[in-house]
Design an enzyme around this catalytic site. Structure first.
Site, mmCIF file in Angstrom:
data_model
loop_
_atom_site.group_PDB
_atom_site.id
_atom_site.type_symbol
_atom_site.label_atom_id
_atom_site.label_comp_id
_atom_site.label_asym_id
_atom_site.label_seq_id
_atom_site.Cartn_x
_atom_site.Cartn_y
_atom_site.Cartn_z
ATOM 1 N N HIS A 40 -36.304 -32.531 -39.074
ATOM 2 C CA HIS A 40 -35.922 -31.534 -38.174
ATOM 3 C C HIS A 40 -34.982 -30.525 -38.907
ATOM 4 O O HIS A 40 -34.466 -30.695 -40.087
ATOM 5 C CB HIS A 40 -34.933 -32.077 -37.143
ATOM 6 N N HIS A 125 -32.766 -25.374 -43.632
ATOM 7 C CA HIS A 125 -33.458 -26.194 -44.502
ATOM 8 C C HIS A 125 -33.930 -27.365 -43.763
ATOM 9 O O HIS A 125 -33.167 -27.737 -42.742
ATOM 10 C CB HIS A 125 -32.524 -26.499 -45.867
HETATM 11 P P1 2AM Z 1 -29.067 -32.167 -43.509
HETATM 12 O O1 2AM Z 1 -30.324 -31.914 -42.914
HETATM 13 O O2 2AM Z 1 -28.634 -30.954 -44.062
HETATM 14 O O3 2AM Z 1 -28.708 -33.345 -44.002
HETATM 15 C C1 2AM Z 1 -27.960 -35.422 -38.473
HETATM 16 O O4 2AM Z 1 -27.037 -36.054 -39.283
HETATM 17 C C2 2AM Z 1 -28.145 -33.971 -38.951
HETATM 18 O O5 2AM Z 1 -26.862 -33.364 -39.151
HETATM 19 C C3 2AM Z 1 -28.517 -33.945 -40.550
HETATM 20 O O6 2AM Z 1 -29.973 -33.410 -40.634
HETATM 21 C C4 2AM Z 1 -27.700 -33.261 -41.133
HETATM 22 O O7 2AM Z 1 -28.109 -32.167 -42.163
HETATM 23 C C5 2AM Z 1 -26.889 -32.479 -40.361
HETATM 24 N N1 2AM Z 1 -25.516 -32.704 -40.782
HETATM 25 C C6 2AM Z 1 -24.733 -31.263 -41.070
HETATM 26 N N2 2AM Z 1 -23.623 -31.790 -41.394
HETATM 27 C C7 2AM Z 1 -23.344 -33.198 -41.432
HETATM 28 C C8 2AM Z 1 -22.240 -33.934 -41.750
HETATM 29 N N3 2AM Z 1 -21.103 -33.719 -42.016
HETATM 30 N N4 2AM Z 1 -22.674 -35.309 -41.628
HETATM 31 C C9 2AM Z 1 -23.716 -35.799 -41.140
HETATM 32 N N5 2AM Z 1 -24.860 -34.920 -40.948
HETATM 33 C C10 2AM Z 1 -24.733 -33.671 -41.124
#
Ligand code: 2AM
Length: 187
Positions: A40, A125
């Site tokens: 996602h 991304h």
């Molecule tokens: P990412 O795709 O860049 O890893 C669920 O955890 C989603 O929230 C993930 O897709 C993650 O992004 C995003 N996310 C952003 N900040 C986060 C954080 N501090 N901890 C965990 N997930 C985070």
């Protein structure tokens, strides 16, 4: 409960990313590959909130709109923060300008409810794998380089989703709690 807001990717893009990930996964189990079902684009990570807050969060999100669909092109892959000591392997998302606006509006709407605002600029991304510890297994380097500009498809998105994430030993489990159509008057 642990929440985030995201755009889903269409089945065709999911399939072509899945094919690519299957090739990489067969080469190395080393990074933690994201399950194809779980791919996602995060617009806002909310984090842990009390369930009592859910109603306010839903109401805030339902008030966020854009005047047109968001167009997304999935092309190319790369690493964050860099290829030398990567922590995240991602697919690049080229998005229409209103995506940044939408993410900013979601951030502001939730900030009013006490959700800490983002400090870093929004950079769309699609996370494909996480490296713990950081570092790219040698076996993957060449095949990733060959596919650095690979095309995975495109989509016009008209809704975003509030998703609950449950952290399980086998990886995160996501449940969509609500879908928010965000286009008010397309031109
Ligand atoms: P990412 O795709 O860049 O890893 C669920 O955890 C989603 O929230 C993930 O897709 C993650 O992004 C995003 N996310 C952003 N900040 C986060 C954080 N501090 N901890 C965990 N997930 C985070």
């Amino acid at each position: 409960m642990r929440l985030f807001v995201a755009l889903e990717i269409p089945p065709g893009v999911r399939e072509s990313l899945g094919e690519f990930l299957a090739v990489l996964r067969a080469l190395s189990s080393q990074p933690r590959w994201v399950r194809t079902d779980n791919l996602h684009i995060t617009l806002k990570f909310i984090g842990e909130v009390l369930p009592e807050k859910l109603g306010d969060i839903r109401a805030a999100l339902s008030a966020v709109h854009s005047d047109r669909a968001v167009t997304l092109d999935f092309r190319g892959v790369g690493f964050f923060p860099n290829e030398k000591r990567p922590r995240v392997f991602w697919a690049d998302v080229e998005a229409s300008l209103n995506l940044g606006q939408l993410a900013g509006d979601i951030d502001s709407a939730l900030e009013k409810l006490g959700v800490p605002p983002e400090k870093r600029p929004f950079s769309p991304h699609l996370t494909l794998a996480r490296f713990e510890p950081p570092g790219l297994p040698e076996k993957l380097r060449a095949v990733i380089q060959e596919n650095a500009r690979r095309e995975f498809g495109s989509v016009a998105a008209r809704e975003f989703h509030l998703i609950e994430s449950k952290l399980k030993p086998g990886g995160a489990e996501y449940t969509t709690l609500e879908t928010f159509p965000f286009v008010v008057a397309e031109v």
